[in-house]
Design a protein around this motif. Structure first.
Motif, PDB file in Angstrom:
ATOM      1  N   UNK A  27      44.085  44.794  36.780  1.00 14.89           N
ATOM      2  CA  UNK A  27      45.041  45.008  37.859  1.00 14.89           C
ATOM      3  C   UNK A  27      44.376  44.739  39.200  1.00 14.89           C
ATOM      4  N   UNK A  28      44.968  43.883  40.028  1.00  9.88           N
ATOM      5  CA  UNK A  28      44.359  43.575  41.325  1.00  9.88           C
ATOM      6  C   UNK A  28      44.350  44.793  42.248  1.00  9.88           C
ATOM      7  N   UNK A  33      45.551  38.780  46.769  1.00  6.19           N
ATOM      8  CA  UNK A  33      46.704  37.892  46.713  1.00  6.19           C
ATOM      9  C   UNK A  33      46.558  37.039  45.465  1.00  6.19           C
ATOM     10  N   UNK A  34      47.652  36.881  44.740  1.00 11.57           N
ATOM     11  CA  UNK A  34      47.638  36.163  43.470  1.00 11.57           C
ATOM     12  C   UNK A  34      48.659  35.040  43.524  1.00 11.57           C
ATOM     13  N   UNK A  35      48.216  33.846  43.161  1.00 14.60           N
ATOM     14  CA  UNK A  35      49.105  32.690  43.092  1.00 14.60           C
ATOM     15  C   UNK A  35      49.308  32.340  41.623  1.00 14.60           C
ATOM     16  N   UNK A  36      50.562  32.240  41.223  1.00 16.15           N
ATOM     17  CA  UNK A  36      50.905  31.944  39.832  1.00 16.15           C
ATOM     18  C   UNK A  36      51.716  30.657  39.799  1.00 16.15           C
ATOM     19  N   UNK A  37      51.250  29.694  39.025  1.00 13.92           N
ATOM     20  CA  UNK A  37      51.965  28.424  38.900  1.00 13.92           C
ATOM     21  C   UNK A  37      52.658  28.374  37.547  1.00 13.92           C
ATOM     22  N   UNK A  43      54.358  30.265  32.586  1.00 12.50           N
ATOM     23  CA  UNK A  43      53.166  30.364  33.407  1.00 12.50           C
ATOM     24  C   UNK A  43      52.035  29.531  32.807  1.00 12.50           C
ATOM     25  N   UNK A  44      51.422  28.705  33.648  1.00 13.70           N
ATOM     26  CA  UNK A  44      50.321  27.864  33.182  1.00 13.70           C
ATOM     27  C   UNK A  44      49.029  28.113  33.956  1.00 13.70           C
ATOM     28  N   UNK A  45      49.104  28.875  35.055  1.00  8.90           N
ATOM     29  CA  UNK A  45      47.903  29.073  35.863  1.00  8.90           C
ATOM     30  C   UNK A  45      48.081  30.286  36.757  1.00  8.90           C
ATOM     31  N   UNK A  46      46.983  31.025  36.977  1.00  3.24           N
ATOM     32  CA  UNK A  46      46.995  32.150  37.911  1.00  3.24           C
ATOM     33  C   UNK A  46      45.638  32.236  38.589  1.00  3.24           C
ATOM     34  N   UNK A  47      45.651  32.498  39.884  1.00  2.00           N
ATOM     35  CA  UNK A  47      44.402  32.629  40.641  1.00  2.00           C
ATOM     36  C   UNK A  47      44.519  33.795  41.610  1.00  2.00           C
ATOM     37  N   UNK A  48      43.443  34.566  41.725  1.00  2.00           N
ATOM     38  CA  UNK A  48      43.423  35.709  42.635  1.00  2.00           C
ATOM     39  C   UNK A  48      42.350  35.505  43.700  1.00  2.00           C
ATOM     40  N   UNK A  64      41.628  30.253  53.650  1.00  2.00           N
ATOM     41  CA  UNK A  64      42.001  30.736  52.326  1.00  2.00           C
ATOM     42  C   UNK A  64      43.265  30.033  51.835  1.00  2.00           C
ATOM     43  N   UNK A  65      44.254  29.899  52.720  1.00  2.00           N
ATOM     44  CA  UNK A  65      45.500  29.235  52.335  1.00  2.00           C
ATOM     45  C   UNK A  65      45.246  27.788  51.929  1.00  2.00           C
ATOM     46  N   UNK A  66      44.434  27.075  52.705  1.00  2.00           N
ATOM     47  CA  UNK A  66      44.125  25.682  52.376  1.00  2.00           C
ATOM     48  C   UNK A  66      43.436  25.578  51.021  1.00  2.00           C
ATOM     49  N   UNK A  67      42.522  26.514  50.782  1.00  2.00           N
ATOM     50  CA  UNK A  67      41.791  26.483  49.511  1.00  2.00           C
ATOM     51  C   UNK A  67      42.731  26.738  48.336  1.00  2.00           C
ATOM     52  N   UNK A  68      43.589  27.756  48.433  1.00  2.00           N
ATOM     53  CA  UNK A  68      44.493  28.073  47.335  1.00  2.00           C
ATOM     54  C   UNK A  68      45.478  26.935  47.072  1.00  2.00           C
ATOM     55  N   UNK A  69      45.938  26.294  48.131  1.00  2.00           N
ATOM     56  CA  UNK A  69      46.851  25.158  47.951  1.00  2.00           C
ATOM     57  C   UNK A  69      46.161  24.038  47.179  1.00  2.00           C
TER      58      UNK A  69
END
Length: 333
Positions: A27-28, A33-37, A43-48, A64-69
């Motif tokens: 549990x985060x 912040x968690x991005x789920x694609x 669901x095929x991908x998740x990154x925290x 951080x936003x640029x990196x997650x994108x």
């Protein structure tokens, strides 16, 4: 983390929030912040990631936003993205909106923008009080079918990130004393093999890996002498790399390498920890992979495999590249 077999489907913000701990393995904490694609709702991908502190310069959040994108863009093809933030509105909401804008600019559709505070969900993409209360919508993850499906799929949600590290924490007490003695015996045993040259070491090492994995797959725990012998031979890069190739991407082999890492003497930890990192990554467990790689580098800062593993995790490289780059071994048993 990538999920090539598309284990989970979510249809609502509550289901998404319930799924996240299973996707990450824990549990985060607040400030995450968690991005789920997803691809066609699967669901095929998740990154925290950790959000910068509220007092941090705005440039940190932009970075951080640029990196997650860029990480999400590597997961193509995807059909939409969901973002979940944890914590207070003042800290989390600006980050959610900024990341939403960055993803949209990058050509991706953000389906859900959700903040979690305690046991309440705040849906930032819906202002209809009939379904999304302004004071937050209560949710109970224990009653969700998503939790049942995740458990059935073999996914585990630990209470927090620290609990992940306990899987390969060093043994102590009498167990450590036994391993210390076993390692001393293994060093004596290694002498004649080392005198015979590198090919003899490689042969003995590959055989030790095969035997150890076979025993584990058969439900037999390795003895202290077997673990000590294996960890000594893994210090040779060729043996360690063959161990990576011979290991299969399933939870049983993750457990195996976690146990070897736990029992290894401190100077010998880097190699099994690096193999554990790769195995966990191939299974989609990015949290365990990252922690195991960090552990390897803590013991041996020159461990190239662990360093490469961290780079792959940071870049969001999908584990499928491993199978594409690794030839099939006809001798694998």
């Amino acid at each position: 983390m990538s999920f090539s077999d598309n284990k989970l489907t979510v249809g609502s913000p509550a289901e998404l929030v319930t799924a996240v701990p299973y996707l990450l393995g824990f549990r985060p904490d607040d400030g995450s912040i968690v991005v789920v694609a997803s691809r066609q709702r699967r669901i095929v991908f998740a990154a925290r990631a950790d959000l910068p502190a509220p007092s941090a310069p705005a440039s940190q959040l932009l970075h951080l936003a640029d990196h997650l994108v860029s990480v999400v863009q590597r997961q193509q093809p995807i059909t939409d993205v969901m973002i979940v933030g944890y914590g207070d509105a003042g800290h989390v909401d600006p980050a959610l909106h900024l990341l939403d804008e960055a993803l949209t600019t990058g050509g991706m559709t953000c389906r859900d923008l959700v903040r979690v505070s305690g046991t309440r969900i705040f849906n930032l993409t819906c202002d209809d009080p009939a379904c999304c209360l302004p004071e937050g919508t209560p949710f109970d993850p224990t009653t969700s079918l998503v939790a049942v499906r995740a458990t059935a799929a073999g996914l585990v949600a630990l209470p927090d990130r620290a609990a992940v590290a306990t899987r390969f924490a060093p043994v102590d007490g009498a167990a450590r004393d036994r391993m210390r003695a076993a390692t001393a015996r293994a060093l004596t045993r290694l002498g004649p093999v080392r005198a015979a040259g590198s090919r003899a070491i490689d042969k003995a090492g590959v055989q030790a890996v095969r035997d150890a994995l076979r025993q584990h797959d058969g439900g037999k725990l390795l003895t202290d002498d077997e673990v000590a012998w294996l960890t000594l031979l893994l210090q040779h890069i060729a043996v360690r790399d063959r161990a990576v190739e011979l290991t299969q991407p399933h939870d049983g082999h993750v457990t195996f390498w976690a146990e070897v890492t736990r029992r290894a003497e401190e100077p010998l930890v880097a190699a099994p920890a690096a193999v554990l990192a790769v195995t966990a990554w191939r299974c989609g467990d990015g949290a365990l992979a990252g922690m195991a790689a960090d552990r390897a580098l803590e013991v041996d800062p020159e461990c190239r495999l662990a360093d490469l593993m961290l780079q792959a995790l940071q870049a969001g490289v999908p584990p499928t590249v491993f199978d594409q780059a690794t030839p099939t071994d006809p001798g694998t048993e």
